[in-house]
Design an enzyme around this catalytic site. Structure first.
Site, short mmCIF file in Angstrom:
data_model
loop_
_atom_site.label_atom_id
_atom_site.label_comp_id
_atom_site.label_asym_id
_atom_site.label_seq_id
_atom_site.Cartn_x
_atom_site.Cartn_y
_atom_site.Cartn_z
N LYS A 90 0.85 -1.19 0.00
CA LYS A 90 0.00 0.00 0.00
C LYS A 90 0.89 1.24 0.00
O LYS A 90 1.85 1.33 0.77
CB LYS A 90 -0.84 -0.04 1.27
CG LYS A 90 -2.10 0.76 1.24
CD LYS A 90 -2.82 0.53 2.59
CE LYS A 90 -3.97 1.48 2.74
NZ LYS A 90 -5.08 1.13 1.83
N SER A 111 0.43 0.80 -14.81
CA SER A 111 -0.98 0.97 -15.12
C SER A 111 -1.53 -0.23 -15.85
O SER A 111 -0.83 -0.90 -16.60
CB SER A 111 -1.22 2.22 -15.96
OG SER A 111 -2.60 2.33 -16.26
N LYS A 123 3.27 8.70 -14.28
CA LYS A 123 2.09 7.90 -13.91
C LYS A 123 0.99 8.80 -13.35
O LYS A 123 -0.19 8.62 -13.62
CB LYS A 123 2.47 6.81 -12.90
CG LYS A 123 1.28 6.05 -12.30
CD LYS A 123 0.49 5.31 -13.36
CE LYS A 123 -0.48 4.25 -12.86
NZ LYS A 123 -1.21 4.43 -11.65
N ASN A 168 -2.77 9.31 -14.87
CA ASN A 168 -4.04 9.19 -14.15
C ASN A 168 -4.88 10.46 -14.29
O ASN A 168 -6.10 10.39 -14.38
CB ASN A 168 -3.79 8.87 -12.67
CG ASN A 168 -3.34 7.44 -12.47
OD1 ASN A 168 -2.80 6.82 -13.38
ND2 ASN A 168 -3.55 6.90 -11.29
N GLU A 213 -6.48 10.25 -17.51
CA GLU A 213 -7.54 9.24 -17.39
C GLU A 213 -8.81 9.89 -16.80
O GLU A 213 -9.92 9.64 -17.28
CB GLU A 213 -7.02 8.11 -16.49
CG GLU A 213 -8.00 7.05 -16.08
CD GLU A 213 -7.38 6.12 -15.03
OE1 GLU A 213 -6.20 5.69 -15.20
OE2 GLU A 213 -8.04 5.82 -14.03
N ARG A 245 -4.46 45.00 -11.90
CA ARG A 245 -3.41 44.71 -10.90
C ARG A 245 -2.55 45.95 -10.68
O ARG A 245 -2.13 46.25 -9.57
CB ARG A 245 -2.54 43.53 -11.34
CG ARG A 245 -3.30 42.21 -11.47
CD ARG A 245 -2.36 41.05 -11.82
NE ARG A 245 -1.54 40.68 -10.67
CZ ARG A 245 -0.24 40.75 -10.62
NH1 ARG A 245 0.44 41.18 -11.67
NH2 ARG A 245 0.42 40.40 -9.54
P1 NBP Z 1 -2.88 -2.83 -1.35
O1 NBP Z 1 -2.65 -1.44 -1.74
O2 NBP Z 1 -4.22 -3.22 -0.85
O3 NBP Z 1 -1.79 -3.22 -0.25
C1 NBP Z 1 -1.82 -4.48 0.38
C2 NBP Z 1 -0.42 -4.99 0.59
O4 NBP Z 1 0.34 -4.07 1.39
C3 NBP Z 1 -0.42 -6.31 1.33
O5 NBP Z 1 0.59 -7.11 0.79
C4 NBP Z 1 -0.11 -5.88 2.75
O6 NBP Z 1 0.47 -6.89 3.53
C5 NBP Z 1 0.90 -4.82 2.49
N1 NBP Z 1 1.19 -3.93 3.63
C6 NBP Z 1 0.43 -2.99 4.23
BR1 NBP Z 1 -1.29 -2.63 3.81
N2 NBP Z 1 1.04 -2.36 5.24
C7 NBP Z 1 2.26 -2.92 5.30
C8 NBP Z 1 3.37 -2.72 6.14
N3 NBP Z 1 3.34 -1.77 7.08
N4 NBP Z 1 4.45 -3.50 5.96
C9 NBP Z 1 4.47 -4.43 5.00
N5 NBP Z 1 3.45 -4.67 4.16
C10 NBP Z 1 2.35 -3.93 4.30
O7 NBP Z 1 -2.48 -3.83 -2.55
P2 NBP Z 1 -2.72 -3.72 -4.12
O8 NBP Z 1 -4.12 -3.30 -4.45
O9 NBP Z 1 -2.20 -4.99 -4.67
O10 NBP Z 1 -1.76 -2.52 -4.57
C11 NBP Z 1 -0.37 -2.54 -4.33
C12 NBP Z 1 0.21 -1.23 -4.80
O11 NBP Z 1 0.01 -1.11 -6.19
C13 NBP Z 1 -0.44 -0.01 -4.17
O12 NBP Z 1 0.53 0.98 -3.90
C14 NBP Z 1 -1.38 0.48 -5.24
O13 NBP Z 1 -1.59 1.87 -5.15
C15 NBP Z 1 -0.59 0.12 -6.48
N6 NBP Z 1 -1.39 -0.03 -7.69
C16 NBP Z 1 -2.60 -0.62 -7.67
C17 NBP Z 1 -3.31 -0.78 -8.85
C18 NBP Z 1 -4.65 -1.47 -8.83
O14 NBP Z 1 -5.30 -1.50 -9.89
N7 NBP Z 1 -5.08 -2.04 -7.72
C19 NBP Z 1 -2.78 -0.35 -10.06
C20 NBP Z 1 -1.53 0.23 -10.06
C21 NBP Z 1 -0.85 0.39 -8.87
P3 NBP Z 1 -0.47 -7.90 4.39
O15 NBP Z 1 -0.93 -8.93 3.45
O16 NBP Z 1 0.44 -8.40 5.42
O17 NBP Z 1 -1.60 -7.05 4.93
#
Ligand code: NBP
Length: 478
Positions: free
Chosen positions: A75, A128, A183, A187, A190, A447
């Site tokens: 995250k 993306s 990026k 967005n 987008e 101004r």
């Molecule tokens: P999330 O953004 O929901 O993050 C979940 C992950 O972060 C889990 O692996 C969780 O571990 C880990 N985590 C957290 Br929360 N706090 C942590 C900490 N303090 N230490 C270690 N690990 C920690 O996951 P996602 O939707 O797969 O997105 C991942 C990244 O990719 C994000 O930054 C997001 O903005 C970016 N992104 C997402 C998309 C999309 O379409 N979803 C597209 C492009 C980029 P745990 O399992 O132990 O809780």
């Protein structure tokens, strides 16, 4: 053998990227704060390639081939810093940390600076394409040192989407925060694309008199032409969908309040700082926030205004064609503004971003992928120092051919009381850019009147002030 790359953070994005690397023949070390996720990934998809599951940070780092390539997919925000704090002490000079989260580029600049002191390359990377893209080929926008690109580039090229001409939808964007910055603007664009499509829908429905299913057909047709894009395609699908529970058009049962996670807002905030007029993106962000002010909307509900009279038959069809022109012209403007913002960031932070390369890696994999990006790529290839997309001959011709219809659509929106902030802001930008003289002259004169802010003259050099409170003589203020 040791792993070619490691992925820590195995939620949906990290898991899918890890599988993408493995499916492309790389050995991938896996790690997640909660080990259950790592085990689940191996149990469900372990047969797709070569994985090394690890449970401790030490084992994870030890599993990696040197120089280590460690991808962080947690995250964005504080969790990213926490993970860096955890892993950086275990790494050695020359190792590479890749942050594929949606980080703010200023955070990326800070992290890169801090890790550079330790000899670690930090590669802030925009990714993306959502979950599906992560698995099958995203558009990847890495920043960081040129050296890190040497070690990482070939792997990213392999897992990225490919454009129609076969070239990978990834390239080195520039040092430190360049990748996350690009990026961010992606967005923002987008947001603008989505807003313009929403306005087109709204006008087709209330002025054109079409039903959602008919509008789905119209979008479907547009998707075979110059508007061919992922967002038009999914719009057609959404509009063709009926709600299971009620049988009504799905779009009619969704609450009309659009949310946002922040990258559009960042784009506008930075644009304000850099003085870049990204009015299309700003209107898109504001349109979402306005939609969320239910209280204000309820209070304003009874205000007077026209109700659009729906057209029929051939008139409706002719109007739909005009909306296509308005949408296309407005899209050219919002990309013009977005690329201006990338250029401004590149100049400010000395990144040397190649705008043609940006257009090229957005051609596939990402959310704004579109046939249109091929045109932008060609424009920058023909002229790498293109001052603005509107200075490209082809775009200038197209917008010229579209402008009568574009104006008619904005006029119809105003006459019918249909909000079209994206279409109208784009048109205002176009007209302001082409105007021989702007009323900015009057603004500057005001101004000078109230704040003695001085002015320059159109007819000769120098800086002047008029003694407004006295005898209104002009004095030299240079
Ligand atoms: P999330 O953004 O929901 O993050 C979940 C992950 O972060 C889990 O692996 C969780 O571990 C880990 N985590 C957290 Br929360 N706090 C942590 C900490 N303090 N230490 C270690 N690990 C920690 O996951 P996602 O939707 O797969 O997105 C991942 C990244 O990719 C994000 O930054 C997001 O903005 C970016 N992104 C997402 C998309 C999309 O379409 N979803 C597209 C492009 C980029 P745990 O399992 O132990 O809780």
């Amino acid at each position: 053998g040791k792993a070619d790359i490691g992925v820590t953070g195995l939620a949906v994005m990290g898991s899918n990227l890890a599988r993408n690397f493995a499916r492309n023949g790389y050995t991938v070390a896996l790690h997640n704060r909660t080990a259950a996720r790592t085990r689940a990934l191996v149990a469900d998809h372990g047969d797709e390639g070569s994985f090394v599951a690890t449970e401790s940070p030490e084992d994870f780092v030890a599993a990696l081939e040197r120089p280590r390539r460690l991808m962080v997919m947690v995250k964005a925000g504080e969790p990213t810093d926490a993970v860096i704090r955890q892993f950086a002490p275990l790494l050695e000079e020359g190792d590479v940390i890749i942050d594929g989260g949606n980080a703010h580029f200023e955070d990326t600049r800070r992290r890169e600076r801090e890790l550079r002191e330790q000899g670690i390359h930090f590669v802030g990377t925009g990714i993306s394409g959502g979950e599906e893209g992560a698995l099958n080929g995203p558009s990847i926008m890495p920043g960081g040192s040129a050296e890190s690109w040497q070690s990482l580039g070939p792997m990213l090229e392999k897992i990225s989407a490919k454009a129609q001409d076969g070239s990978p939808c990834t390239a080195h964007m520039g040092p430190d925060g360049a990748g996350h910055y690009v990026k961010m603007v992606h967005n923002g664009i987008e947001y603008a694309d989505m807003q313009l499509i929403a306005e087109a829908y709204d006008l087709l429905r209330s002025v054109g008199g079409y039903s959602p299913a008919q509008i789905a057909e119209i979008f479907h047709t547009w998707n075979t032409g110059r508007l061919d894009s992922y967002l038009i395609e999914i719009t057609a699908e959404v509009l063709a969908h009926d709600d299971d529970a009620t049988g009504r058009p799905f779009v009619d049962i969704v609450l009309d309040q659009a949310e946002q996670k922040g990258t559009g807002r960042w784009t506008v905030q930075i644009a304000l700082d850099l003085g870049v007029p990204v009015s299309g993106i700003a209107e898109a962000v504001f349109a979402r926030s306005l939609s969320g002010h239910r209280d204000l909307r309820d209070a304003a509900h009874g205000l007077p205004g026209p109700r659009a009279k729906a057209l029929h038959g051939a008139e409706a069809a002719a109007f739909a064609d005009k909306v296509e022109q308005a949408l296309y012209a407005s899209k050219i403007v919002s990309y013009t503004q977005g690329f201006h913002q990338i250029q401004a960031g590149s100049d400010t932070y000395d990144w040397g971003v190649d705008l043609g390369r940006v257009a090229a890696i957005w051609r596939n994999g990402c959310i704004i992928r579109a046939a249109f990006l091929d045109r932008i790529t060609a424009a920058y290839r023909a002229r790498p120092d293109l001052p603005s997309l509107l200075s490209d001959r082809h775009f200038a011709e197209e917008i010229g051919a579209a402008q009568d219809d574009w104006r008619a659509v904005v006029a119809a929106a105003a006459a019918g009381g249909v909000p079209a902030p994206g279409f109208s802001a784009a048109l205002a930008y176009y007209d302001a850019l082409r105007a021989e003289r702007l009323p900015a002259a009057l603004t500057q004169a005001q101004r000078d009147f109230f704040g003695a802010h001085t002015y320059r003259r159109a007819d000769r050099d120098g800086v002047f002030h008029t003694l407004w409170g006295g005898d209104r003589r002009e004095v030299d203020a240079g």
